[in-house]
Design a protein around this motif. Structure first.
Motif, PDB file in Angstrom:
ATOM      1  N   GLY A 134      -4.571   9.767  -3.035  1.00 46.42           N
ATOM      2  CA  GLY A 134      -5.330   9.562  -1.817  1.00 46.42           C
ATOM      3  C   GLY A 134      -5.804   8.136  -1.626  1.00 46.42           C
ATOM      4  N   THR A 135      -5.325   7.226  -2.451  1.00 43.98           N
ATOM      5  CA  THR A 135      -5.742   5.827  -2.385  1.00 43.98           C
ATOM      6  C   THR A 135      -4.967   5.080  -1.304  1.00 43.98           C
ATOM      7  N   ASP A 136      -5.670   4.331  -0.487  1.00 45.13           N
ATOM      8  CA  ASP A 136      -5.003   3.483   0.511  1.00 45.13           C
ATOM      9  C   ASP A 136      -4.562   2.185  -0.148  1.00 45.13           C
ATOM     10  N   VAL A 137      -3.392   1.683   0.260  1.00 48.71           N
ATOM     11  CA  VAL A 137      -2.815   0.480  -0.350  1.00 48.71           C
ATOM     12  C   VAL A 137      -2.468  -0.527   0.736  1.00 48.71           C
ATOM     13  N   GLU A 138      -2.850  -1.764   0.508  1.00 49.53           N
ATOM     14  CA  GLU A 138      -2.501  -2.881   1.389  1.00 49.53           C
ATOM     15  C   GLU A 138      -1.495  -3.760   0.655  1.00 49.53           C
ATOM     16  N   THR A 139      -0.378  -4.088   1.300  1.00 49.68           N
ATOM     17  CA  THR A 139       0.668  -4.881   0.664  1.00 49.68           C
ATOM     18  C   THR A 139       0.434  -6.372   0.883  1.00 49.68           C
ATOM     19  N   VAL A 140       0.534  -7.140  -0.204  1.00 55.63           N
ATOM     20  CA  VAL A 140       0.405  -8.597  -0.154  1.00 55.63           C
ATOM     21  C   VAL A 140       1.713  -9.190  -0.683  1.00 55.63           C
ATOM     22  N   THR A 196       3.543  -8.058  -4.460  1.00 58.71           N
ATOM     23  CA  THR A 196       4.975  -7.891  -4.652  1.00 58.71           C
ATOM     24  C   THR A 196       5.712  -9.105  -4.110  1.00 58.71           C
ATOM     25  N   ARG A 197       6.908  -9.347  -4.610  1.00 59.36           N
ATOM     26  CA  ARG A 197       7.760 -10.366  -4.003  1.00 59.36           C
ATOM     27  C   ARG A 197       7.999 -10.031  -2.535  1.00 59.36           C
ATOM     28  N   LYS A 198       8.322 -11.072  -1.770  1.00 60.74           N
ATOM     29  CA  LYS A 198       8.537 -10.876  -0.342  1.00 60.74           C
ATOM     30  C   LYS A 198       9.969 -10.488   0.022  1.00 60.74           C
ATOM     31  N   SER A 199      10.851 -10.401  -0.953  1.00 55.62           N
ATOM     32  CA  SER A 199      12.235 -10.039  -0.634  1.00 55.62           C
ATOM     33  C   SER A 199      12.289  -8.623  -0.066  1.00 55.62           C
ATOM     34  N   ALA A 200      13.334  -8.353   0.708  1.00 56.53           N
ATOM     35  CA  ALA A 200      13.457  -7.036   1.338  1.00 56.53           C
ATOM     36  C   ALA A 200      13.484  -5.922   0.305  1.00 56.53           C
ATOM     37  N   LEU A 201      14.239  -6.116  -0.781  1.00 56.17           N
ATOM     38  CA  LEU A 201      14.334  -5.086  -1.814  1.00 56.17           C
ATOM     39  C   LEU A 201      12.991  -4.867  -2.495  1.00 56.17           C
ATOM     40  N   ALA A 202      12.310  -5.957  -2.857  1.00 54.22           N
ATOM     41  CA  ALA A 202      11.012  -5.832  -3.529  1.00 54.22           C
ATOM     42  C   ALA A 202      10.008  -5.118  -2.637  1.00 54.22           C
ATOM     43  N   MET A 203      10.013  -5.442  -1.343  1.00 55.40           N
ATOM     44  CA  MET A 203       9.067  -4.810  -0.426  1.00 55.40           C
ATOM     45  C   MET A 203       9.354  -3.317  -0.292  1.00 55.40           C
ATOM     46  N   ILE A 204      10.625  -2.946  -0.244  1.00 57.63           N
ATOM     47  CA  ILE A 204      10.976  -1.531  -0.110  1.00 57.63           C
ATOM     48  C   ILE A 204      10.576  -0.753  -1.348  1.00 57.63           C
ATOM     49  N   GLN A 205      10.899  -1.282  -2.534  1.00 59.45           N
ATOM     50  CA  GLN A 205      10.588  -0.521  -3.743  1.00 59.45           C
ATOM     51  C   GLN A 205       9.079  -0.458  -3.986  1.00 59.45           C
ATOM     52  N   SER A 206       8.362  -1.519  -3.609  1.00 66.52           N
ATOM     53  CA  SER A 206       6.915  -1.514  -3.764  1.00 66.52           C
ATOM     54  C   SER A 206       6.264  -0.553  -2.780  1.00 66.52           C
ATOM     55  N   THR A 207       6.785  -0.528  -1.562  1.00 66.35           N
ATOM     56  CA  THR A 207       6.265   0.399  -0.563  1.00 66.35           C
ATOM     57  C   THR A 207       6.473   1.839  -0.999  1.00 66.35           C
ATOM     58  N   PHE A 260       6.503   2.901  -4.054  1.00 68.00           N
ATOM     59  CA  PHE A 260       5.478   3.204  -5.054  1.00 68.00           C
ATOM     60  C   PHE A 260       4.131   3.427  -4.389  1.00 68.00           C
ATOM     61  N   ALA A 261       3.782   2.587  -3.417  1.00 72.48           N
ATOM     62  CA  ALA A 261       2.494   2.712  -2.733  1.00 72.48           C
ATOM     63  C   ALA A 261       2.368   4.063  -2.052  1.00 72.48           C
ATOM     64  N   GLU A 262       3.461   4.529  -1.451  1.00 69.71           N
ATOM     65  CA  GLU A 262       3.434   5.827  -0.787  1.00 69.71           C
ATOM     66  C   GLU A 262       3.233   6.957  -1.800  1.00 69.71           C
ATOM     67  N   SER A 263       3.876   6.827  -2.957  1.00 71.36           N
ATOM     68  CA  SER A 263       3.696   7.842  -4.005  1.00 71.36           C
ATOM     69  C   SER A 263       2.274   7.826  -4.528  1.00 71.36           C
TER      70      SER A 263
END
Length: 309
Positions: free
Chosen positions: A36-42, A14-25, A27-30
């Motif tokens: 049950g899949t673990d997700v690592e953010t890059v 995901t982009r490193k911007s605050a908005l991109a990180m929040i919206q990607s996070t 999705f990862a939580e959903s």
């Protein structure tokens, strides 16, 4: 119910911007909850994040996307989350849009220094936006406004209002909501008044085309109605040969099996606006988008798009 999977920990780009990180996070939580899949953010820095010039001056197409897609194709990440409106309309070789989750508020929102609504702004008010689409439609509604080109993240733009530099800014409502700043909006424009960017408020989740197991996991969060609406809006944009910086607004509504799409092309100075709508089956979203675009082109849309196509 959470369903466990044998797929390894997935790396999300995901982009490193605050908005991109929040919206990607989000999705990862959903995804974790549903599968049950673990997700690592890059986090990935894109050209649009480091180049402060107007987007139209350095290409526009894919400036917030290409670096993240590069990380995906190189194997650095397993899937990527983008703002759907930032994606080029042309297909990307080797990449599949595996999910378009349920859309958030697609509308544009106004934030003002005094709390004044759009119609109550004084003559000559300075309104900030970096979008030709917003500029053209705002001037069509209020030719007296002074439109000030701005770039930067949401906090930067809001600071220009809070400091008194601008009377107001227009932003995507979904972005404000995702950042917990939705209460800053004094007005959310009805799509009939200010058509949003094609696919605004929606996310696009991509993976490598050959990665079937990952695609199957991501597809569990796909929303059929949102996918149909975004597909129709983006199909119209593609037919008009417009990028994310083109003065093209589009909004589709899906009810049951039917889709209604409205698209507008507006002269940059707001002096002329072409609007067309069409209803069709949701499963024919691409055809509906192309039909509306063809009607606009027959009306002279190419002339209005001019140098920003």
């Amino acid at each position: 119910m959470t369903v466990r999977t044998t797929v390894r920990v997935l790396r999300m780009g995901t982009r490193k911007s605050a908005l991109a990180m929040i919206q990607s996070t989000g999705f990862a939580e959903s995804l974790a909850y549903r599968t049950g899949t673990d997700v690592e953010t890059v986090g990935v820095v894109t050209e649009g994040d480091v180049n402060g010039a107007p987007i139209t001056s350095f290409g526009g197409l894919g400036v917030f996307v290409q670096a993240v897609r590069g990380a995906l194709l190189s194997g650095r990440v397993d899937f990527a989350v983008h703002s759907c409106k930032d994606l080029p309309t042309a297909p990307a070789e080797g990449i599949l849009t595996a999910a378009i989750p349920a859309r958030e508020d697609p509308r544009d929102a106004l934030v003002t220094a005094t709390g004044a609504t759009f119609d109550a702004l004084p003559a000559g008010a300075a309104i900030g936006t970096g979008s030709p689409r917003r500029t053209s439609q705002l001037l069509a509604l209020r030719p007296d406004l002074k439109i000030v080109p701005i770039r930067g993240n949401v906090d930067t733009r809001l600071h220009k209002v809070d400091s008194g530099e601008l009377d107001g800014v227009v932003l995507a409502a979904a972005g404000l909501d995702r950042l917990g700043l939705g209460d800053r909006a004094v007005e959310r424009f009805a799509p009939e008044r200010l058509l949003p960017s094609p696919a605004q408020g929606a996310l696009a989740v991509e993976c490598r085309s050959a990665d079937g197991p990952v695609a199957a996991l991501l597809a569990r969060l796909d929303d059929a109605g949102t996918r149909a609406a975004a597909t129709a809006e983006r199909a119209a944009l593609a037919r008009l040969e417009g990028g994310c910086s083109a003065p093209v607004g589009a909004h589709a509504v899906v009810r049951d099996d039917s889709l209604e799409l409205t698209v507008a092309v507006t002269a940059l100075d707001g002096s002329r606006r072409l609007v067309r709508s069409h209803r069709g089956p949701a499963v024919q979203a691409v055809e509906t988008g192309r039909t509306v675009a063809d009607e606009l082109l027959a009306d002279g849309a190419a002339e209005l798009l001019g140098g920003v196509r």
